[in-house]
Design a protein around this motif. Sequence first.
Motif, PDB file in Angstrom:
ATOM      1  N   PRO A  10       0.882  -1.123   0.049  1.00 40.18           N
ATOM      2  CA  PRO A  10       0.020  -0.020  -0.253  1.00 40.18           C
ATOM      3  C   PRO A  10       0.641   1.313   0.152  1.00 40.18           C
ATOM      4  O   PRO A  10       0.617   2.194  -0.714  1.00 40.18           O
ATOM      5  CB  PRO A  10      -0.687  -0.004   1.168  1.00 40.18           C
ATOM      6  CG  PRO A  10      -0.930  -1.411   1.571  1.00 40.18           C
ATOM      7  CD  PRO A  10       0.194  -2.111   1.020  1.00 40.18           C
ATOM      8  N   LEU A  11       1.865   1.100   0.793  1.00 40.03           N
ATOM      9  CA  LEU A  11       2.612   2.365   0.827  1.00 40.03           C
ATOM     10  C   LEU A  11       3.527   2.613  -0.625  1.00 40.03           C
ATOM     11  O   LEU A  11       3.663   3.747  -0.728  1.00 40.03           O
ATOM     12  CB  LEU A  11       3.943   2.588   1.836  1.00 40.03           C
ATOM     13  CG  LEU A  11       4.921   3.499   2.307  1.00 40.03           C
ATOM     14  CD1 LEU A  11       3.854   4.680   2.439  1.00 40.03           C
ATOM     15  CD2 LEU A  11       5.678   3.151   3.235  1.00 40.03           C
ATOM     16  N   LEU A  18       2.048  10.668  -2.437  1.00 36.97           N
ATOM     17  CA  LEU A  18       2.531  11.370  -1.368  1.00 36.97           C
ATOM     18  C   LEU A  18       3.459  12.435  -2.014  1.00 36.97           C
ATOM     19  O   LEU A  18       3.534  13.207  -1.282  1.00 36.97           O
ATOM     20  CB  LEU A  18       2.998  10.285  -0.424  1.00 36.97           C
ATOM     21  CG  LEU A  18       1.886   9.342   0.242  1.00 36.97           C
ATOM     22  CD1 LEU A  18       2.583   8.392   1.046  1.00 36.97           C
ATOM     23  CD2 LEU A  18       1.081  10.112   1.040  1.00 36.97           C
ATOM     24  N   VAL A  19       4.310  11.755  -2.743  1.00 35.62           N
ATOM     25  CA  VAL A  19       5.207  12.775  -3.328  1.00 35.62           C
ATOM     26  C   VAL A  19       4.752  13.990  -3.892  1.00 35.62           C
ATOM     27  O   VAL A  19       5.434  15.398  -3.748  1.00 35.62           O
ATOM     28  CB  VAL A  19       6.058  11.945  -4.272  1.00 35.62           C
ATOM     29  CG1 VAL A  19       7.094  12.955  -4.930  1.00 35.62           C
ATOM     30  CG2 VAL A  19       7.125  10.841  -3.555  1.00 35.62           C
TER      31      VAL A  19
END
Length: 287
Positions: A10-11, A18-19
């Motif tokens: 998931p990450l 996110l970036v």
Amino acid sequence: MRVRSGAGYPLLFAAPGLVVYACFVLAPILLSFGYSLTNADLFHTDTTFVGAANYLTLLADSGFLRSLRVTTILTLIIVILPNVGGVAVALLLDRRGWLYHTLRSVFFVPVVLSSVVVSVVWMALLQDEGLINRLLGTRIGWLSDPDLALYSIAFVISWQMLGFCSVVYLAGLQAVPDTLQEAAKIDGAGPWLRFRKVTWPMLAPALTLNTVMLLITGFKAYDHVQVLTAGGPGLGTTATLAFDVIQIGFNQNRTGLSSALAILMLVIVATVSTLVLRLLKRREVDL
């Protein structure tokens, strides 16, 4: 056999988002906060740390309080008009047939148009010699009268956001089970009572979404103000917080003060949006 753990997947999938979020949202906010603690401007490099001086200057400035009042009035109108109109339009278009499908697209067109384009069109219509005054046979200063200009801007923004609210409410209407409507009809409930007791409670999530979106739209209003009135007529009669951020930062070259105003606006929007969201979410649970 050794099974590879998928805990990190998931990450990994979220990393690009996110970036982008960190680069285009978090970094500008942190940079603005840093500037707000200095006397930075666009043309001088001898920047010094001034602490909370910019924030104290704004809080003591009557111009900030005036812009906050203008923004609050504008936001209240923008929250009310598209919500009321959106429910009405959604109820009218909640039918089958090619005509209603076409009308849904027509109502949504203003949402996808640029705010500048919408403002230019309405500026031509609302001028003293514009089409609206000619049709009415009057000479009302929709944009030149200090008592009317702010309400004219609020109407234009509300008109543009009407299609968005209508689509959201229409989606909510189509999610209402037919069995509930039929049961209420069998119990003798008329159209108004069915709407008030069955339909409207089921539209609570749509109301929450529309209200929060309209709140943010109202507080960040800039394009319409710049094109329609440029903050006038008169001294800041339609100058919003977002408008003052641009004016102070680029016209007055006071980057530090402009950044402080932007941070204050962010805090106000975040606080009000959070409170309204919690209130409306609690209403959804109670219903």
